[in-house]
Design an enzyme around this catalytic site. Structure first.
Site, PDB file in Angstrom:
ATOM      1  N   SER A 144      44.925  39.162  32.241  1.00  0.00           N
ATOM      2  CA  SER A 144      45.218  40.589  32.277  1.00  0.00           C
ATOM      3  C   SER A 144      46.704  40.777  31.977  1.00  0.00           C
ATOM      4  O   SER A 144      47.552  40.233  32.675  1.00  0.00           O
ATOM      5  CB  SER A 144      44.884  41.122  33.675  1.00  0.00           C
ATOM      6  OG  SER A 144      45.314  42.444  33.807  1.00  0.00           O
ATOM      7  N   LYS A 170      42.911  41.070  28.195  1.00  0.00           N
ATOM      8  CA  LYS A 170      42.753  42.454  28.670  1.00  0.00           C
ATOM      9  C   LYS A 170      44.134  43.063  28.702  1.00  0.00           C
ATOM     10  O   LYS A 170      45.066  42.456  29.239  1.00  0.00           O
ATOM     11  CB  LYS A 170      42.112  42.431  30.062  1.00  0.00           C
ATOM     12  CG  LYS A 170      42.464  43.575  30.997  1.00  0.00           C
ATOM     13  CD  LYS A 170      41.582  43.559  32.239  1.00  0.00           C
ATOM     14  CE  LYS A 170      42.277  44.145  33.457  1.00  0.00           C
ATOM     15  NZ  LYS A 170      41.411  44.118  34.661  1.00  0.00           N
ATOM     16  N   LYS A 172      46.495  46.430  29.748  1.00  0.00           N
ATOM     17  CA  LYS A 172      46.560  47.654  30.545  1.00  0.00           C
ATOM     18  C   LYS A 172      46.959  48.801  29.626  1.00  0.00           C
ATOM     19  O   LYS A 172      47.843  48.627  28.754  1.00  0.00           O
ATOM     20  CB  LYS A 172      47.605  47.488  31.650  1.00  0.00           C
ATOM     21  CG  LYS A 172      47.240  46.415  32.665  1.00  0.00           C
ATOM     22  CD  LYS A 172      46.143  46.912  33.575  1.00  0.00           C
ATOM     23  CE  LYS A 172      45.870  45.926  34.700  1.00  0.00           C
ATOM     24  NZ  LYS A 172      44.845  46.424  35.620  1.00  0.00           N
ATOM     25  N   ASP A 197      42.146  48.236  30.115  1.00  0.00           N
ATOM     26  CA  ASP A 197      41.971  48.687  31.503  1.00  0.00           C
ATOM     27  C   ASP A 197      42.907  49.852  31.778  1.00  0.00           C
ATOM     28  O   ASP A 197      44.126  49.717  31.673  1.00  0.00           O
ATOM     29  CB  ASP A 197      42.281  47.522  32.460  1.00  0.00           C
ATOM     30  CG  ASP A 197      42.067  47.886  33.922  1.00  0.00           C
ATOM     31  OD1 ASP A 197      41.565  48.996  34.203  1.00  0.00           O
ATOM     32  OD2 ASP A 197      42.395  47.044  34.793  1.00  0.00           O
ATOM     33  N   GLU A 222      37.784  49.694  30.769  1.00  0.00           N
ATOM     34  CA  GLU A 222      37.606  49.590  32.208  1.00  0.00           C
ATOM     35  C   GLU A 222      38.215  50.802  32.919  1.00  0.00           C
ATOM     36  O   GLU A 222      39.365  51.166  32.665  1.00  0.00           O
ATOM     37  CB  GLU A 222      38.287  48.297  32.666  1.00  0.00           C
ATOM     38  CG  GLU A 222      38.073  47.965  34.118  1.00  0.00           C
ATOM     39  CD  GLU A 222      38.754  46.658  34.519  1.00  0.00           C
ATOM     40  OE1 GLU A 222      39.312  45.955  33.642  1.00  0.00           O
ATOM     41  OE2 GLU A 222      38.739  46.357  35.720  1.00  0.00           O
ATOM     42  N   ASP A 247      35.361  49.631  37.697  1.00  0.00           N
ATOM     43  CA  ASP A 247      36.032  48.750  38.662  1.00  0.00           C
ATOM     44  C   ASP A 247      36.187  49.537  39.966  1.00  0.00           C
ATOM     45  O   ASP A 247      35.324  49.475  40.850  1.00  0.00           O
ATOM     46  CB  ASP A 247      37.390  48.313  38.072  1.00  0.00           C
ATOM     47  CG  ASP A 247      38.279  47.558  39.054  1.00  0.00           C
ATOM     48  OD1 ASP A 247      37.816  47.201  40.142  1.00  0.00           O
ATOM     49  OD2 ASP A 247      39.477  47.336  38.741  1.00  0.00           O
ATOM     50  N   LYS A 271      34.789  42.662  42.212  1.00  0.00           N
ATOM     51  CA  LYS A 271      35.889  42.117  43.020  1.00  0.00           C
ATOM     52  C   LYS A 271      35.394  42.095  44.462  1.00  0.00           C
ATOM     53  O   LYS A 271      35.017  43.146  44.995  1.00  0.00           O
ATOM     54  CB  LYS A 271      37.117  43.019  42.954  1.00  0.00           C
ATOM     55  CG  LYS A 271      37.841  43.042  41.621  1.00  0.00           C
ATOM     56  CD  LYS A 271      38.992  44.023  41.674  1.00  0.00           C
ATOM     57  CE  LYS A 271      39.747  44.076  40.345  1.00  0.00           C
ATOM     58  NZ  LYS A 271      40.649  45.233  40.267  1.00  0.00           N
ATOM     59  N   GLY A 299      40.281  40.439  39.204  1.00  0.00           N
ATOM     60  CA  GLY A 299      41.303  39.737  39.974  1.00  0.00           C
ATOM     61  C   GLY A 299      42.227  40.713  40.660  1.00  0.00           C
ATOM     62  O   GLY A 299      42.395  41.853  40.201  1.00  0.00           O
TER      63      GLY A 299
HETATM   64  O1  NPG Z   1      44.479  38.385  37.126  1.00  0.00           O
HETATM   65  O2  NPG Z   1      44.457  38.737  39.246  1.00  0.00           O
HETATM   66  C1  NPG Z   1      44.635  39.106  38.085  1.00  0.00           C
HETATM   67  C2  NPG Z   1      45.048  40.533  37.839  1.00  0.00           C
HETATM   68  C3  NPG Z   1      43.978  41.313  37.212  1.00  0.00           C
HETATM   69  O3  NPG Z   1      44.661  43.333  36.189  1.00  0.00           O
HETATM   70  C4  NPG Z   1      44.322  42.782  37.199  1.00  0.00           C
HETATM   71  N1  NPG Z   1      44.204  43.420  38.345  1.00  0.00           N
HETATM   72  O4  NPG Z   1      43.231  46.786  38.116  1.00  0.00           O
HETATM   73  O5  NPG Z   1      42.158  44.960  37.946  1.00  0.00           O
HETATM   74  C5  NPG Z   1      43.197  45.567  38.174  1.00  0.00           C
HETATM   75  C6  NPG Z   1      44.471  44.822  38.446  1.00  0.00           C
HETATM   76  C7  NPG Z   1      45.122  45.066  39.778  1.00  0.00           C
HETATM   77  C8  NPG Z   1      46.264  44.447  40.068  1.00  0.00           C
HETATM   78  C9  NPG Z   1      44.612  45.856  40.722  1.00  0.00           C
HETATM   79  C10 NPG Z   1      46.899  44.627  41.278  1.00  0.00           C
HETATM   80  C11 NPG Z   1      45.229  46.033  41.950  1.00  0.00           C
HETATM   81  C12 NPG Z   1      46.362  45.396  42.211  1.00  0.00           C
END
Ligand code: NPG
Length: 377
Positions: A144, A170, A172, A197, A222, A247, A271, A299
């Protein structure tokens, strides 16, 4: 027929909670802000049979969802842990029921359940993957990528991850940083598996912009809209060619069933923290699989504890898309486990040791701890 999951009961003697501050190797920017230090709660369940470890994946501030670290700490210390200590002897499958009277706080509940599940599985030398129903010994690893300074910097960052072997990217996005960023990555790297995302940053008023993303042949978009915008997500999904993945909206198996019934999503990010635990995560998986929806493992910048558990979860048969299960060094210079997860040929291995299958590095844990409490029976 769902696989019967019955782990050995354990007698809970004490629960230790720690807040950790772990510096990130690089700032991580999403539509809701920039993180430079990961604040997370680590749970140690001390039982008569074995110790177990869990992770409460809240962030410092309630920006991703309503949960946040001090809130999770408070509810765990004041209500959740005392309820579990009162229960005395319990099987991991009993944890959710013991905590059900307390509304919400799913990330806190998930971290506590994982610690008890880990203790139980360690007491019988059973790996988490086997218990959850894993069918693979390694899982493909996606990464990500946060919002960068500009599209050119994004291309450089993605190039470095592709060089490391990540099999899916992915990125953001947020209003103003969507079409051009996605175009830059597509132009630079051709047909790589790519998804975006939005972390709830859009409304239906943005439908034309979101439809522009259709030309990039993305795996999915997402969570474009707000957590409770299920009907609006259905409206959007009917307009887009890009599959809509939820999500934040999927807080339980029931929420997943509702979203599927309303055609609000054709892919689901799972998750464990968001849905209240790994057992509920398996129920979301089972339901999506029965409905023919692909799922993938999200994640929350987990330490080696949550990362190991996520790898086990992602080895279930319905996880047909690569997850956000990157190597530990994507976020951390120093993890709190002795053998942090590494990337091997674009995949991460599902741990095979008892429980979550990783051991804690006590010095690294202590060094990262900024608060600690132990609650006893
Ligand atoms: O690889 O752990 C990882 C991060 C993946 O982008 C990621 N997490 O929106 O999914 C999400 C985002 C996130 C990060 C969400 C931090 C909440 C806190």
């Amino acid at each position: 027929m769902p696989i019967a999951r019955a782990a050995a009961p354990v007698t809970l003697e004490a629960v230790e909670l720690r807040v950790l501050h772990l510096p990130l190797v690089a700032p991580f920017t999403t539509s809701f802000g920039t993180e430079t230090v990961r604040e997370v709660i680590i749970v140690r369940a001390r039982t008569s049979e074995a110790d177990g470890w869990g992770e409460i994946v809240t962030q410092q501030a309630p920006l991703y969802s309503s949960e946040y670290t001090q809130g999770a700490w408070d509810v765990a210390e004041r209500y959740l842990v005392p309820a579990l200590l009162d229960a005395g002897t319990l099987a991991p499958e009993d944890v959710a029921g013991a905590l059900a009277p307390f509304v919400g706080h799913r990330m806190a509940k998930a971290g506590l359940e994982l610690a008890i599940l880990d203790a139980s599985l360690r007491s019988t030398a059973r790996p988490l993957g086997e218990y959850l129903g894993a069918v693979r010994d390694r899982v493909p690893s996606g990464v990500s990528v946060g919002i960068q300074r500009d599209p050119a910097a994004l291309v450089d960052t993605v190039a470095a991850y592709l060089d490391q072997g990540y099999v899916r990217i992915k990125i953001k996005i947020k209003p103003g940083r969507d079409v051009a960023d996605t175009a830059a990555v597509r132009d630079a790297f051709g047909t790589i598996p790519l998804q975006v995302d939005a972390n709830s940053a859009y409304t239906l008023a943005d439908i034309d912009t979101l439809a522009e993303l259709d030309r990039f042949d993305l795996l999915l978009i997402e969570q474009p809209l707000q957590e409770d915008d299920i009907v609006d997500h259905a409206t959007l999904a009917a307009r887009l060619r890009t599959p809509v993945c939820l999500d934040e909206s999927i807080v339980s198996a029931k929420a997943a069933a509702d979203a599927i019934a309303l055609r609000a999503a054709s892919v689901v990010n799972i998750k464990a923290g968001r849905v209240g635990g790994y057992l509920e995560a398996v129920r979301v998986h089972d339901l999506c699989r029965a409905s023919g929806l692909p799922v993938w493992c999200g994640g929350m910048l987990e330490t080696g504890i949550g990362r190991a558990a996520n790898a086990a979860l992602a080895a279930l048969p319905g996880f047909t898309l690569p997850g956000d299960i990157s190597a530990s060094d994507r976020f951390y210079a120093r993890d709190i486990v002795t053998e942090p997860i590494v990337l091997e040929d674009g995949h991460v291995r599902v741990p095979t040791g008892p429980g979550i299958g990783v051991e804690i590095d006590p010095v690294a844990l202590e060094d990262a701890t900024v608060a600690r409490v132990e609650l006893r029976r």
